[in-house]
Design a protein around this motif. Structure first.
Motif, PDB file in Angstrom:
ATOM      1  N   MET A   1       7.450  10.336   1.637  1.00 16.43           N
ATOM      2  CA  MET A   1       7.221   8.623   1.580  1.00 16.43           C
ATOM      3  C   MET A   1       9.085   7.990   1.720  1.00 16.43           C
ATOM      4  O   MET A   1       8.723   6.589   1.936  1.00 16.43           O
ATOM      5  CB  MET A   1       6.173   7.373   1.474  1.00 16.43           C
ATOM      6  N   SER A   2       9.340   8.468   1.034  1.00 18.57           N
ATOM      7  CA  SER A   2      11.200   7.662   0.537  1.00 18.57           C
ATOM      8  C   SER A   2      12.052   8.634   1.727  1.00 18.57           C
ATOM      9  O   SER A   2      12.798   8.142   1.604  1.00 18.57           O
ATOM     10  CB  SER A   2      10.867   8.832  -0.718  1.00 18.57           C
ATOM     11  N   GLY A   3      10.706   9.139   2.772  1.00 11.39           N
ATOM     12  CA  GLY A   3      12.518   9.979   3.697  1.00 11.39           C
ATOM     13  C   GLY A   3      12.706   9.112   4.582  1.00 11.39           C
ATOM     14  O   GLY A   3      12.211   8.109   5.019  1.00 11.39           O
ATOM     15  N   PRO A   4      13.586   9.239   4.995  1.00 11.74           N
ATOM     16  CA  PRO A   4      14.124   8.005   6.303  1.00 11.74           C
ATOM     17  C   PRO A   4      13.106   8.114   7.783  1.00 11.74           C
ATOM     18  O   PRO A   4      13.113   6.955   7.907  1.00 11.74           O
ATOM     19  CB  PRO A   4      15.406   8.240   6.389  1.00 11.74           C
ATOM     20  N   TYR A   5      13.441   9.323   8.040  1.00 10.55           N
ATOM     21  CA  TYR A   5      11.828   9.875   9.208  1.00 10.55           C
ATOM     22  C   TYR A   5      10.357   8.773   8.948  1.00 10.55           C
ATOM     23  O   TYR A   5      10.280   7.748  10.084  1.00 10.55           O
ATOM     24  CB  TYR A   5      11.430  11.102   9.774  1.00 10.55           C
TER      25      TYR A   5
ATOM     26  N   PHE B   1       0.942  -1.022   0.021  1.00 12.68           N
ATOM     27  CA  PHE B   1      -0.446   0.143  -0.345  1.00 12.68           C
ATOM     28  C   PHE B   1       0.762   0.938  -0.012  1.00 12.68           C
ATOM     29  O   PHE B   1       0.472   2.300  -0.131  1.00 12.68           O
ATOM     30  CB  PHE B   1      -0.586   0.295   1.136  1.00 12.68           C
ATOM     31  N   VAL B   2       1.303   0.664   0.363  1.00 18.89           N
ATOM     32  CA  VAL B   2       3.179   2.583   0.720  1.00 18.89           C
ATOM     33  C   VAL B   2       3.543   2.813  -0.623  1.00 18.89           C
ATOM     34  O   VAL B   2       3.233   3.959  -1.580  1.00 18.89           O
ATOM     35  CB  VAL B   2       4.189   2.461   1.284  1.00 18.89           C
ATOM     36  N   SER B   3       3.527   1.498  -1.717  1.00 18.75           N
ATOM     37  CA  SER B   3       4.188   1.655  -3.162  1.00 18.75           C
ATOM     38  C   SER B   3       3.408   2.710  -3.999  1.00 18.75           C
ATOM     39  O   SER B   3       3.384   3.085  -4.671  1.00 18.75           O
ATOM     40  CB  SER B   3       4.813   0.354  -4.298  1.00 18.75           C
ATOM     41  N   LYS B   4       1.647   1.652  -3.739  1.00 14.65           N
ATOM     42  CA  LYS B   4       0.503   2.423  -4.327  1.00 14.65           C
ATOM     43  C   LYS B   4       0.544   4.373  -3.757  1.00 14.65           C
ATOM     44  O   LYS B   4       0.040   4.782  -4.863  1.00 14.65           O
ATOM     45  CB  LYS B   4      -0.780   1.772  -3.866  1.00 14.65           C
ATOM     46  N   CYS B   5       0.451   4.706  -2.392  1.00 15.61           N
ATOM     47  CA  CYS B   5       0.334   5.557  -2.202  1.00 15.61           C
ATOM     48  C   CYS B   5       1.455   6.372  -2.033  1.00 15.61           C
ATOM     49  O   CYS B   5       1.252   7.491  -2.602  1.00 15.61           O
ATOM     50  CB  CYS B   5      -0.104   5.922  -0.742  1.00 15.61           C
TER      51      CYS B   5
END
Length: 454
Positions: free
Chosen positions: A67-71, A52-56
């Protein structure tokens, strides 16, 4: 030090949201695009899995950046660790990228899209073959078993790959192995309920090829590709005299506790395990810790390394020919099948036995024997134990006739999973899908080529 200085550690504590202090009337008028990044992270990191992360990430550029950041990565992994409900998927794929357990996806060919894009980007005439795996990374080659040259390190989950420069010399048959020095991330907990998320962004990969000779020798040449240097080296290491030649079949490789192992058999129907640590071979720092690697010299283009591989012979009075069956809960399982009795034997190898160094392992009295349902194998010439189910040590997968069969050694129940599959396409490789996929390694600029997909 493995992983280098780029290893990141993220510490997450349990916290309460401050949105309760905002008046309800103001909350009614807030749109999701008005939320600050830290609040947006707290919402999106509660997605149930990376799928679901990849879709969002496709919603907007901002969401993709957040959503690509280290935090976000740290918060997402922390919640996955706290839930303890999201399973880490363990499954098996064939050398043709097929999966019969449908754990990766509902499709029986979860690598189809990856192969399609690989073929399009690199103008391949046929689908590549899987030759080795490590966690969720897959090593593919364009030529299958023989004359291997063009390798690709891939992640089927993210449809990422990186082409590997060709080895310095191509041979008809070279057993190949693939290993990484560290997992991409690790999670540990403290007494206060917090979690340490350690991200090993600069993990290293090694591809190892064994160069087999026609005569018995006490030295073995290995070709090793390093992702951190982007180059191949040819090294000569020490092995017990007389054990390796091109007439000794070596099975597919497997990794176990930081070592890369190959299984083979020699004259007289005797088995052996050969293990090596490719991160210690030709490592200038290894002289500080291992005397066996303290002396290096050169011979033409080859490097003579006095590294001694781990070599274990099986003391098999009954002529057992053991094969690698898989790993379950930290124990290796080796197996053998006897056709005339329809019986197979399993030997579990524990970590302390593997770390005993060169020597022998006794099989007598240590083998568990199981009988197959005679109806399952009656009339078939080919019966081959393929792999242990990575989630259940009572489940085996076998190649019977031309079918892949699932067999329960306790209940003796069996089920055909797929029918009429060529034997050469039935070899199984383990693959593990963690909570967050491993990015393919970034090679140095001089080793990169056109068609890379990061």
């Amino acid at each position: 030090m493995r992983g280098g200085d780029s290893t990141k550690r993220i510490y997450c504590r349990k916290s309460q949201s401050t949105l309760g202090a905002v008046p309800a009337s103001e909350l009614m008028n807030i749109e999701i695009d008005d939320l600050p990044d830290v609040v947006l992270v707290e919402i999106l990191c509660r997605l149930p899995c990376y799928k679901f992360v990849s879709k969002c990430k496709c919603v907007s550029k901002r969401w993709c950046n957040v959503m690509s950041g280290p935090y976000f990565l740290g918060r997402f992994l922390r919640l996955q660790s706290d839930r303890e409900q999201t399973p880490i998927i363990r499954t098996l794929i064939t050398n043709r990228g097929e999966e019969f357990l449908t754990r990766m996806s509902s499709s029986t060919k979860p690598l189809a899209l990856l192969f399609e894009r690989l073929m399009s980007s690199h103008h391949l005439e046929q689908e590549p073959a899987v030759v080795a795996t490590y966690n969720d990374l897959v090593l593919c080659c364009t030529t299958g078993d023989y004359y291997q040259r063009d390798y690709y390190i891939c992640n089927p989950c993210t449809i990422q790959w990186v082409p590997v420069p060709p080895p310095p010399r191509v041979y008809r048959y070279t057993p190949v192995g693939f290993i990484c020095d560290l997992p991409y991330y690790s999670c540990t907990k403290d007494d206060q309920g917090g979690s340490f998320i350690q991200v090993n962004a600069e993990y290293r990969c090694r591809i190892v090829r064994l160069i087999l000779r026609k005569r018995s020798v006490s030295k073995l040449k290995v070709q090793i590709f390093s992702s951190d240097t982007g180059e191949w080296i040819t090294s000569t290491i020490s092995i017990p005299s007389g054990f390796i030649s091109d007439t000794v079949p070596l099975e597919r490789s497997f990794s176990y506790n930081g070592m890369l192992y190959f299984v083979g058999d020699e004259a007289g129907d005797q088995n052996f395990l050969m293990g090596l640590d490719p991160f210690m071979i030709n490592n200038s720092n290894s002289a500080l810790s291992l005397s066996s690697t303290s002396l290096n010299s050169t011979n033409g283009d080859d490097i003579i390394d006095h590294y001694k591989c781990r070599f274990i012979r099986f003391d098999d009075p009954d002529s057992f020919i053991l094969r690698y069956l898989g790993e379950y809960r930290g124990c290796l399982h080796m197996c053998d099948y006897h056709y005339h009795t329809s019986t197979f034997f399993v030997r579990e190898l524990k970590e302390e036995e593997m770390h005993g160094g060169a020597g022998k392992l006794c099989l007598e009295g240590m083998m568990k024997d199981y009988s197959l349902d005679i109806k399952m194998v009656l009339g078939y010439d080919i019966v081959d134990l393929q792999f242990l189910d990575p989630n259940n040590e009572d489940i085996l997968y076998m190649y019977v006739g031309k079918d892949i069969v699932r067999y329960n050694i306790q209940t003796r129940d069996w089920l055909k999973l797929v029918e009429n599959i060529p034997y050469r396409n039935s070899f199984l490789f383990p693959i593990v899908l963690p909570w967050w996929p491993t990015p393919v390694p970034r090679l140095p600029p001089h080793a990169q080529s056109a068609g890379i997909n990061l």
